[in-house]
Write an enzyme that holds these catalytic residues in place. Structure first.
Site, PDB file in Angstrom:
ATOM      1  N   GLY A 125     -17.051   8.611  21.893  1.00 29.07           N
ATOM      2  CA  GLY A 125     -15.218   8.929  21.851  1.00 29.07           C
ATOM      3  C   GLY A 125     -14.589   7.605  20.877  1.00 29.07           C
ATOM      4  O   GLY A 125     -14.758   6.859  20.059  1.00 29.07           O
ATOM      5  N   GLY A 126     -13.263   7.862  21.324  1.00 25.96           N
ATOM      6  CA  GLY A 126     -12.468   6.500  21.514  1.00 25.96           C
ATOM      7  C   GLY A 126     -12.145   6.769  19.965  1.00 25.96           C
ATOM      8  O   GLY A 126     -12.009   7.842  19.403  1.00 25.96           O
ATOM      9  N   THR A 127     -10.988   5.771  19.405  1.00 19.61           N
ATOM     10  CA  THR A 127     -10.804   5.962  18.266  1.00 19.61           C
ATOM     11  C   THR A 127     -11.720   5.538  17.089  1.00 19.61           C
ATOM     12  O   THR A 127     -11.958   6.732  16.126  1.00 19.61           O
ATOM     13  CB  THR A 127      -9.736   4.196  17.861  1.00 19.61           C
ATOM     14  N   ALA A 128     -13.404   5.391  17.579  1.00 14.74           N
ATOM     15  CA  ALA A 128     -13.885   4.830  16.756  1.00 14.74           C
ATOM     16  C   ALA A 128     -15.394   6.531  16.677  1.00 14.74           C
ATOM     17  O   ALA A 128     -15.469   7.593  15.465  1.00 14.74           O
ATOM     18  CB  ALA A 128     -15.170   3.707  16.988  1.00 14.74           C
ATOM     19  N   GLU A 184      -2.916  -0.911  19.037  1.00 20.68           N
ATOM     20  CA  GLU A 184      -3.207  -0.858  17.525  1.00 20.68           C
ATOM     21  C   GLU A 184      -2.295  -1.176  16.589  1.00 20.68           C
ATOM     22  O   GLU A 184      -1.526  -0.178  16.411  1.00 20.68           O
ATOM     23  CB  GLU A 184      -4.338   0.891  17.687  1.00 20.68           C
ATOM     24  N   LYS A 196       4.739  -0.544   9.869  1.00 15.16           N
ATOM     25  CA  LYS A 196       4.281  -2.048   9.974  1.00 15.16           C
ATOM     26  C   LYS A 196       4.515  -1.983   8.497  1.00 15.16           C
ATOM     27  O   LYS A 196       4.014  -1.540   7.878  1.00 15.16           O
ATOM     28  CB  LYS A 196       2.873  -2.422  10.569  1.00 15.16           C
ATOM     29  N   VAL A 256     -24.774   9.478  28.522  1.00 13.91           N
ATOM     30  CA  VAL A 256     -26.173   9.268  27.540  1.00 13.91           C
ATOM     31  C   VAL A 256     -27.096   8.822  28.450  1.00 13.91           C
ATOM     32  O   VAL A 256     -27.056   8.257  28.175  1.00 13.91           O
ATOM     33  CB  VAL A 256     -26.480   9.309  25.767  1.00 13.91           C
ATOM     34  N   GLU A 269      -5.783  -9.769  11.348  1.00 17.87           N
ATOM     35  CA  GLU A 269      -5.191  -8.941  10.147  1.00 17.87           C
ATOM     36  C   GLU A 269      -6.006  -7.353  10.820  1.00 17.87           C
ATOM     37  O   GLU A 269      -5.656  -6.700   9.570  1.00 17.87           O
ATOM     38  CB  GLU A 269      -6.162  -9.781   9.117  1.00 17.87           C
ATOM     39  N   THR A 324      -7.832  -4.889  10.696  1.00 18.26           N
ATOM     40  CA  THR A 324      -9.279  -4.415  10.437  1.00 18.26           C
ATOM     41  C   THR A 324      -9.909  -3.744  10.983  1.00 18.26           C
ATOM     42  O   THR A 324     -10.868  -3.174  10.396  1.00 18.26           O
ATOM     43  CB  THR A 324     -10.187  -5.959   9.315  1.00 18.26           C
TER      44      THR A 324
END
Length: 501
Positions: free
Chosen positions: A17-20, A54, A83, A190, A346, A348
């Site tokens: 899960g998370g942001t990704a 973030e 930002k 998993v 930066e 990204t």
């Protein structure tokens, strides 16, 4: 000939899960709307996400637009702030600072880059900095903000913006978004991965022993690389020789009395420190190289610079800079930290998540996963990572600091050949020969190069074809026009209050 539906991917399984994980699920469910494909996200309740504040880049705005997410709602639900760029302090020398702006700087004159005209101007005694001509910097310096009307362009229209937000709240918001759009959310660790006779992933096994089958799998399990590395044995190309920082300490503190519309990056003895303002708190972090600094020293260094009450204990993060040898392998795509790690200098990381998924949905395969498609995807993503790597290295290798072992190491540290070539060409007449897939525009490279005191020997000879007297007179007028426009704007805090109520 009609394509047999049995060849089409019927089900995607996202592990992590998370942001990704949730950005991947959101993009996939949006792209596959009305196709009948199933998407299941398997998230372990036992594995905490990194969850630090973030910072993003302007591509996040396009992502929200693609997902049809209302801007005011997103800002409210994620405690976001705006930002306009990054303020870099103490990077070239202690006491010095510069800006990396979002959006354009100046504008083309006589169809030549503004930078070249500005370069001639400073070589003839001009004293205005390059980023003085950035609308974003003009606003950031005075804590002002606005979003321009594309139908009514003005001298601030060249600015763009991104967000600071709470990553945990973003994951929660996207979870609701995805579940409401049909994504199956399975909370389970998993414990195993099953491969078929081709070496493709057939299913993952939950902690209760239940198989979760799919046709295509997306690995968002972080640096563990549960699928791409543990099951499929795809290695990582290590870039520590170019970017040696390998640890971070993160601490949250109380919100600032005034919310600046920019990220701060302050260089320190063994690395650099971030400060990210959110509506409800401030994100602080120290990214450092463990070869030169131990954990306690890093925590002490960070604590000394935190303003206000600390809300959390220090969270220690370790990482290895590099990129997965093959980001897409067989029927598995790695996204986020499972695909690689580049330090957050930066901002990204989320862009790489989104770019990885958007490139994927533009070349969705069938169940056989055509190898030519996979190879082309990996080629493009390799370039994406390498270009960002070079831009990050640029901040370090051009520093004049010699006040610590860490900074002195940059006097002899190797840099990528691609960056070496770029710098050699630039130092002659200020020309940038860019890869068209480079995330960062020429204006971004110019801003950092100038901020780090890398100035060419001369300017492009074609600039002499322009009326220099006229251009020289116009530059201060441009600055005055910017300032007059900025003076009329709301503060960042006032803009936030308006858009969220």
């Amino acid at each position: 000939m009609r394509l047999d539906n049995r060849d089409k991917i019927q089900k995607y399984v996202i592990v992590g899960g998370g942001t990704a994980g949730w950005f991947s699920a959101a993009i996939l469910v949006r792209a596959l709307l009305n196709t009948g494909c199933k998407i299941e996200l398997v998230e372990s309740p036992n594995v905490p996400t990194i969850g630090v504040g973030e910072a993003t880049i302007p591509s996040i705005v396009d992502t929200l637009r693609y997902l049809n997410i209302p801007l005011p709602e997103f800002i409210r639900e994620t405690n976001a702030t705006f930002k306009l760029g990054i303020k870099f302090s103490d990077w070239h020398t202690v006491g010095d600072h510069y800006w990396h702006q979002f959006g354009f700087v100046g504008g083309k004159m006589d169809d030549r880059p503004f930078y070249q005209h500005w370069l001639k101007y400073v070589m003839h005694g001009g004293e205005l900095d390059y980023t003085d001509f950035s609308p974003s910097v003009a606003m950031a310096k005075h804590n002002k903000f606005h979003i321009g009307n594309p139908n009514k362009p003005n001298n601030l229209s060249a600015s763009t913006y991104a967000f600071h937000f709470d990553a945990g709240l973003v994951a929660k918001y996207l979870t609701d978004y995805c579940v409401n759009n049909g994504v199956i959310h399975t909370k389970s660790h998993v414990r195993d991965v099953v491969l078929d006779d081709r070496g493709f992933i057939k299913s993952v096994i939950s902690e209760k022993g239940q198989p979760i089958a799919g046709d295509f799998f997306i690995d968002c399990s972080g640096q563990h690389g549960l699928l791409i590395e543990k099951a499929l044995n795809v290695g990582v190309e290590n870039w520590q020789q170019y970017l040696p920082v390998d640890r971070a300490i993160a601490v949250q503190s109380e919100t600032l009395s005034q919310l600046p519309p920019y990220t701060e990056s302050i260089a320190h003895e063994h690395g650099w420190r971030w400060k990210i303002p959110l509506q409800n708190r401030t994100g602080n972090g120290y990214v450092y190289c463990s070869e030169f600094c131990d954990e306690n020293t890093a925590i002490d260094a960070l604590n000394r610079h935190i303003i206000g009450e600390k809300l959390t204990d220090p969270k220690v993060l370790s990482f290895v800079t590099g990129k997965r040898d093959k980001i897409w392998f067989k029927n598995c795509l790695s996204v986020g930290l499972s695909s690689g790690f580049l330090e957050p200098l930066e901002s990204t990381s989320i862009n790489l998540i989104v770019k990885g998924m958007m490139d994927f949905v533009n070349c969705i395969p069938d169940k056989d996963c055509n190898q030519q498609t996979i190879d082309e995807y990996n080629r493009l993503m390799d370039i994406e990572y390498e270009c960002i790597r070079d831009f990050l290295v640029l901040h370090y290798c051009t520093s004049a600091r010699q006040d610590s072992e860490f900074w002195r190491s940059w006097q002899h540290r190797s840099i990528p050949d691609s960056l070496q070539t770029k710098l050699a060409l630039f130092r002659q007449q200020g020309r940038l020969f860019q890869n068209e897939l480079d995330l960062f525009t020429a204006d971004s490279w110019y801003a950092v190069l100038e901020g780090m005191k890398v100035r060419p020997i001369s300017y492009d000879p074609l600039i002499d074809a322009s009326d220099f007297t006229k251009i020289k007179q116009s530059l201060p007028q441009y600055i005055k026009g910017l300032q007059d426009s900025v003076d009329l704007l709301m503060t960042h805090d006032e803009f936030l209050a308006k858009i969220t109520h």
